[in-house]
Design a protein around this motif. Structure first.
Motif, PDB file in Angstrom:
ATOM      1  N   ASN A 109      35.561 -21.800 -11.499  1.00 31.90           N
ATOM      2  CA  ASN A 109      35.486 -22.310 -12.613  1.00 31.90           C
ATOM      3  C   ASN A 109      34.174 -21.435 -13.649  1.00 31.90           C
ATOM      4  N   GLN A 110      33.841 -20.280 -12.967  1.00 28.75           N
ATOM      5  CA  GLN A 110      32.509 -19.258 -13.677  1.00 28.75           C
ATOM      6  C   GLN A 110      33.179 -18.443 -14.832  1.00 28.75           C
ATOM      7  N   VAL A 111      34.606 -18.006 -14.712  1.00 27.55           N
ATOM      8  CA  VAL A 111      35.602 -17.771 -15.456  1.00 27.55           C
ATOM      9  C   VAL A 111      36.282 -17.587 -16.127  1.00 27.55           C
ATOM     10  N   PRO A 112      36.744 -17.450 -17.399  1.00 29.72           N
ATOM     11  CA  PRO A 112      38.357 -17.970 -18.036  1.00 29.72           C
ATOM     12  C   PRO A 112      39.467 -18.513 -16.895  1.00 29.72           C
ATOM     13  N   ALA A 120      22.868  -1.919 -11.551  1.00 34.52           N
ATOM     14  CA  ALA A 120      22.508  -2.764 -11.056  1.00 34.52           C
ATOM     15  C   ALA A 120      22.274  -4.464 -12.744  1.00 34.52           C
ATOM     16  N   GLY A 121      21.416  -3.944 -13.227  1.00 28.55           N
ATOM     17  CA  GLY A 121      21.232  -4.744 -14.580  1.00 28.55           C
ATOM     18  C   GLY A 121      22.087  -5.686 -14.269  1.00 28.55           C
ATOM     19  N   LEU A 122      23.646  -4.377 -14.972  1.00 25.30           N
ATOM     20  CA  LEU A 122      24.306  -5.141 -16.098  1.00 25.30           C
ATOM     21  C   LEU A 122      25.479  -6.023 -15.303  1.00 25.30           C
ATOM     22  N   VAL A 123      25.287  -5.793 -13.659  1.00 16.74           N
ATOM     23  CA  VAL A 123      26.389  -7.263 -12.315  1.00 16.74           C
ATOM     24  C   VAL A 123      25.196  -8.291 -12.559  1.00 16.74           C
ATOM     25  N   CYS A 124      24.213  -8.187 -12.173  1.00 15.59           N
ATOM     26  CA  CYS A 124      23.376  -9.211 -11.986  1.00 15.59           C
ATOM     27  C   CYS A 124      22.756 -10.315 -13.376  1.00 15.59           C
ATOM     28  N   SER A 125      22.976  -9.261 -14.232  1.00 16.97           N
ATOM     29  CA  SER A 125      22.719 -10.216 -15.586  1.00 16.97           C
ATOM     30  C   SER A 125      23.772 -11.133 -16.734  1.00 16.97           C
ATOM     31  N   ASN A 126      25.676 -10.322 -16.000  1.00 20.56           N
ATOM     32  CA  ASN A 126      26.548 -10.450 -17.315  1.00 20.56           C
ATOM     33  C   ASN A 126      26.937 -11.855 -16.793  1.00 20.56           C
ATOM     34  N   PRO A 127      27.958 -12.507 -17.226  1.00 18.96           N
ATOM     35  CA  PRO A 127      28.690 -13.821 -16.208  1.00 18.96           C
ATOM     36  C   PRO A 127      29.991 -12.609 -15.196  1.00 18.96           C
ATOM     37  N   LEU A 128      30.694 -13.468 -14.363  1.00 13.59           N
ATOM     38  CA  LEU A 128      30.920 -12.934 -13.477  1.00 13.59           C
ATOM     39  C   LEU A 128      31.957 -12.010 -13.278  1.00 13.59           C
ATOM     40  N   THR A 129      32.904 -12.771 -15.244  1.00 16.91           N
ATOM     41  CA  THR A 129      34.144 -11.599 -15.928  1.00 16.91           C
ATOM     42  C   THR A 129      33.353 -10.555 -15.834  1.00 16.91           C
ATOM     43  N   TYR A 130      32.129 -10.060 -16.112  1.00 17.24           N
ATOM     44  CA  TYR A 130      31.881  -8.258 -16.351  1.00 17.24           C
ATOM     45  C   TYR A 130      32.608  -7.788 -14.544  1.00 17.24           C
ATOM     46  N   ALA A 131      32.320  -7.847 -13.659  1.00 19.20           N
ATOM     47  CA  ALA A 131      32.768  -7.439 -11.707  1.00 19.20           C
ATOM     48  C   ALA A 131      33.844  -7.522 -12.182  1.00 19.20           C
ATOM     49  N   VAL A 132      34.377  -8.950 -12.675  1.00 17.58           N
ATOM     50  CA  VAL A 132      35.497  -9.310 -12.979  1.00 17.58           C
ATOM     51  C   VAL A 132      36.832  -7.958 -12.865  1.00 17.58           C
ATOM     52  N   GLU A 133      35.940  -8.073 -14.422  1.00 11.42           N
ATOM     53  CA  GLU A 133      36.594  -6.978 -15.203  1.00 11.42           C
ATOM     54  C   GLU A 133      37.133  -5.240 -14.844  1.00 11.42           C
ATOM     55  N   LEU A 139      38.450 -12.027  -7.259  1.00  9.98           N
ATOM     56  CA  LEU A 139      37.240 -13.570  -7.285  1.00  9.98           C
ATOM     57  C   LEU A 139      36.587 -13.387  -6.905  1.00  9.98           C
ATOM     58  N   LEU A 140      37.109 -13.730  -5.221  1.00  9.68           N
ATOM     59  CA  LEU A 140      35.399 -13.521  -4.124  1.00  9.68           C
ATOM     60  C   LEU A 140      34.871 -12.249  -4.281  1.00  9.68           C
ATOM     61  N   VAL A 141      36.012 -11.077  -4.384  1.00  4.86           N
ATOM     62  CA  VAL A 141      34.723 -10.117  -3.896  1.00  4.86           C
ATOM     63  C   VAL A 141      33.416  -9.407  -5.255  1.00  4.86           C
ATOM     64  N   SER A 142      34.493 -10.391  -6.863  1.00  3.41           N
ATOM     65  CA  SER A 142      32.610  -9.990  -7.788  1.00  3.41           C
ATOM     66  C   SER A 142      31.987 -10.528  -7.487  1.00  3.41           C
ATOM     67  N   PHE A 143      32.441 -11.882  -6.867  1.00  2.00           N
ATOM     68  CA  PHE A 143      31.308 -12.944  -6.512  1.00  2.00           C
ATOM     69  C   PHE A 143      30.269 -12.003  -5.301  1.00  2.00           C
ATOM     70  N   LEU A 144      30.286 -11.999  -4.869  1.00  2.00           N
ATOM     71  CA  LEU A 144      29.525 -11.592  -3.306  1.00  2.00           C
ATOM     72  C   LEU A 144      29.212 -10.156  -4.454  1.00  2.00           C
ATOM     73  N   TRP A 145      29.283  -9.189  -4.927  1.00  2.00           N
ATOM     74  CA  TRP A 145      29.247  -8.656  -5.123  1.00  2.00           C
ATOM     75  C   TRP A 145      27.779  -8.574  -6.365  1.00  2.00           C
ATOM     76  N   LYS A 146      28.294  -9.403  -7.126  1.00  2.00           N
ATOM     77  CA  LYS A 146      27.235 -10.592  -7.924  1.00  2.00           C
ATOM     78  C   LYS A 146      25.749 -10.884  -7.111  1.00  2.00           C
ATOM     79  N   CYS A 147      26.811 -11.276  -6.143  1.00  2.00           N
ATOM     80  CA  CYS A 147      25.357 -11.966  -5.724  1.00  2.00           C
ATOM     81  C   CYS A 147      24.295 -11.205  -5.126  1.00  2.00           C
TER      82      CYS A 147
END
Length: 447
Positions: free
Chosen positions: A248-251, A317-330, A261-269
């Protein structure tokens, strides 16, 4: 929270198991993918079986030992020893010295261990006993197998394989053959194929692609090394409920797989938890299996060597942390673009040209998807496993393994390695972004 309890194990004298029949004595070269610096280590697998009354009086150690001897007829290079050729090139001396086999008895019932049999298993060193001189790379057994009988009649089978010879799918093939031969087959249904030249460097090696997975900044490397020996591990379970919250955190049309999706989430966290300067470069290295992919050359069906590439996504690092999860997904979705013959050839050439460099360690999250390998499916005559898989994160490499939680829900379990303070923050971030919205969320924690 999973609690571990003290157990003691009585070990029988280790033995070498050799092929049941005469096999070729020869020297075989490993591929460049086999011979890269990062995978010169032992990869562990643990599998746990409950007591089966239909097998009463039958010793699993005897069955498995006999089956190993038959399986090594087909996988005879695993009974040899690694040697170094010119420029320290790894080769297998197929001399039939054998693999290491250990029988052991534990003073506890298997059920008493509870969730602690799952990653990161605190009993790993007991269930894969490190026989002196067996854990090196050169001149050591290429496979160690331990069968540990529990007082209830259940047992564990541990495998520790030299990663330079096999990857997860190679181990899968070996275990499938072992299971078939133990249960009466004359030969494995899939015959092993060597052909390591397919993934070897060209005669005139040339790096033609960008390989961020080997990028290393001196300052970052020094900073990482200062905390590397303080890492602890915790496991996190993601079932359908947890994944729905992340989804629900991505389009809805983001076009990524469940694991991406899970890897993107874990990377951001993980990046948030490390609390890095916003300009610091972070990596996500995603191991991609090249078997069965549309390439100009085809990896044979029975190939049991290392057949994967390691493209890396990089970002501040700042971009991964501050952007929506979609950033890491892409960023992670783009790693699929590396799945072509030229990238693979460039990688094999780089390994030769740069002297087998290791993957970057500094602020690098390395992840391998083991869900479809099937380590939880092997039947040696005692029925289904209660757990099977890589029992911990190995160095920086985390593995996604399929498990069921206490409620019987299927999901993905991933062990994460971080320094203690970062782990506390990681756990809070994961909880705040996902698990607080899931009733009965699961975190299996061991340090």
């Amino acid at each position: 929270m999973a609690n571990s309890m003290p157990i003691s194990i009585n070990y029988h004298k280790p033995k070498l198991v050799v092929p049941a029949r005469v096999t070729p004595h020869e020297t075989k070269r490993l591929s460049e993918i086999d011979d890269q610096g990062t995978i010169r280590f032992q990869i562990p697998i643990l599998m746990f079986y409950k007591y089966n009354s239909s097998m009463k009086g039958k010793d699993p150690a005897k069955f498995i030992k006999h089956g190993l001897s038959k399986t090594l007829v087909f996988y005879y290079p695993l009974a040899g020893r690694l040697i170094e050729g010119p420029n320290k090139k790894l080769m297998v001396n197929c001399n039939n010295e054998g693999i290491m086999f250990i029988e052991a008895d534990a003073n506890v019932e298997l059920d008493k261990l509870g969730d602690s049999i799952k990653p990161p298993c605190p009993y790993l060193d007991l269930l894969l006993h490190n026989v002196s001189g067996s854990d090196g790379i050169i001149g050591c057994p290429l496979l160690l197998v331990q069968v540990t009988r529990f007082s209830c009649g259940g047992f564990a089978v541990g495998f520790r394989a030299n990663h330079t010879l096999v990857d997860a799918y190679g181990i899968k093939m070996f275990l499938n053959a072992l299971s078939e031969l133990i249960q009466g087959a004359y030969a494995p249904s899939i015959l092993p194929v060597w052909q390591r030249d397919l993934l070897s460097a060209r005669s005139s090696p040339c790096i033609t692609r960008t390989h961020h997975e080997f990028d290393e900044q001196i300052e970052s490397k020094i900073a990482w090394k200062s905390i590397e020996d303080k890492l602890i591990q915790q496991s996190f379970f993601f079932g359908n409920k947890e994944m729905e919250v992340i989804k629900n955190q991505v389009p809805s049309n983001c076009g990524c797989t469940k694991f991406e999706l899970l890897v993107s989430f874990l990377w951001k966290c993980r990046t948030i938890a490390l609390d890095l300067h916003s300009e610091e470069i972070v990596h996500l290295t995603y191991l991609i299996n090249i078997r069965g992919k549309s390439l100009e050359f085809e990896v044979p069906y029975g190939y049991y060597g290392n057949a994967f590439i390691t493209p890396a996504a990089i970002s501040k690092a700042g971009l991964v942390c501050s952007n929506p999860l979609t950033y890491a997904v892409e960023l992670i979705k783009k790693l699929k673009d590396h799945m072509n013959e030229e990238y693979i050839k460039s990688l094999t050439d780089l390994i030769v040209i740069k002297g087998r460099p290791e993957l970057s360690k500094s602020w690098n999250f390395i992840i391998s998807d083991n869900r479809s390998v099937g380590f939880d499916k092997y039947d040696f005559g005692w029925g289904e496993l209660i757990f099977g898989g890589v029992p911990k994160a190995v160095s920086l490499i985390s593995f996604g393994v399929p498990v069921k939680n206490d409620n019987g829900d299927k999901g993905i379990l991933i062990a994460i390695s971080l320094p203690p303070l970062a782990m506390k923050k990681f756990q809070k971030v994961v909880y705040n972004l996902t698990l607080r919205n899931v009733e009965g969320a699961n975190i299996i924690s061991k340090m």
